[in-house]
Design an enzyme around this catalytic site. Sequence first.
Site, mmCIF file in Angstrom:
data_model
loop_
_atom_site.group_PDB
_atom_site.id
_atom_site.type_symbol
_atom_site.label_atom_id
_atom_site.label_comp_id
_atom_site.label_asym_id
_atom_site.label_seq_id
_atom_site.Cartn_x
_atom_site.Cartn_y
_atom_site.Cartn_z
ATOM 1 N N SER A 149 0.832 -1.192 0.000
ATOM 2 C CA SER A 149 0.000 0.000 0.000
ATOM 3 C C SER A 149 0.872 1.249 0.000
ATOM 4 O O SER A 149 2.032 1.213 -0.432
ATOM 5 C CB SER A 149 -0.948 -0.021 1.210
ATOM 6 O OG SER A 149 -1.880 1.027 1.133
ATOM 7 N N TYR A 163 -0.034 14.988 -3.433
ATOM 8 C CA TYR A 163 0.851 14.900 -4.594
ATOM 9 C C TYR A 163 0.422 13.786 -5.551
ATOM 10 O O TYR A 163 0.629 13.878 -6.759
ATOM 11 C CB TYR A 163 2.295 14.670 -4.136
ATOM 12 C CG TYR A 163 2.905 15.881 -3.485
ATOM 13 C CD1 TYR A 163 3.527 16.867 -4.230
ATOM 14 C CD2 TYR A 163 2.846 16.048 -2.108
ATOM 15 C CE1 TYR A 163 4.076 17.990 -3.641
ATOM 16 C CE2 TYR A 163 3.384 17.169 -1.496
ATOM 17 C CZ TYR A 163 4.010 18.138 -2.272
ATOM 18 O OH TYR A 163 4.540 19.251 -1.666
ATOM 19 N N LYS A 172 -5.689 2.941 -2.858
ATOM 20 C CA LYS A 172 -4.909 2.403 -1.750
ATOM 21 C C LYS A 172 -5.763 2.263 -0.484
ATOM 22 O O LYS A 172 -5.582 1.317 0.295
ATOM 23 C CB LYS A 172 -3.678 3.283 -1.482
ATOM 24 C CG LYS A 172 -2.616 3.170 -2.560
ATOM 25 C CD LYS A 172 -2.159 1.728 -2.748
ATOM 26 C CE LYS A 172 -1.023 1.582 -3.738
ATOM 27 N NZ LYS A 172 -0.608 0.172 -3.933
#
Length: 271
Positions: A149, A163, A172
Amino acid sequence: MVDLSGRVAIVTGSTRGIGEAIARRFAIAGAKVVVTARTVEVRDERLPGTVHTVAEAIRAAGGDATAAPANLQKKPEREQLVQAAQAAYGRVDILVNNAAILVPGATVDFPERYYDRMFEILVKAPHHLCQLTLPGMIERGSGSVLNISSKAAIHPKPGQRSYDGAVYGMTKAAIERFTTGLAAEMYEHGISVNALSPDKVVATPGQMFGRRYTQEMLDAAEPVEAMAEAALALVSGDPKVVTGGIRYSAEVLEEFGLAPADIGMAAPTPN
């Protein structure tokens, strides 16, 4: 020393970076490793490594590895991957869902084709590969699933810059919830299921490709070996104790008493 002798591991996305490091580390511990990714030839010098070169490097160092090319975006190729692993070694004991794709961008104009591709590789492929490999693990009463992850799954605060974008974070977060739910389902079968994330930027060719990091970030980057050692600790732990975790590399290394100097650089033990 952890001994994975006799165990067979599929490591997706293992031609470079974290996946390659995990494949090599598992081979050091004695596992038979199925190296898989879609890369069968180098088309860009910034992205070195193929399924064949990594498998050959493991074998040259005394380990046991098979190259099994697969585009995990395609369901038939996921099925062929597991069939190839079973044909080579007869079973699958460890599944590491590491393959990833990251297309950053804002939600308002995020292309649907990239959204679909990210969910196919980052969410649907791990789920499907679990469906293909877990029946054998359940029959044997042992096994491990490790989902790689990212801290992108952590909820950002309003005004905080993301980002990697909302879509990547969403995938995720989904894989982490899948991890805990699957761990609950597999507990009675003696199969561990964990998620593992790096604590810091991992400056691998795949991470660096098309992305910009400050020198300060690169100086503090986490070595891929840290993730590989933490991965080994999780898949080799007691499945009644080491399961259902959303874990971070530094935390795992500290828990298992592994200092940076301990991170495996030895040659693989011949099988």
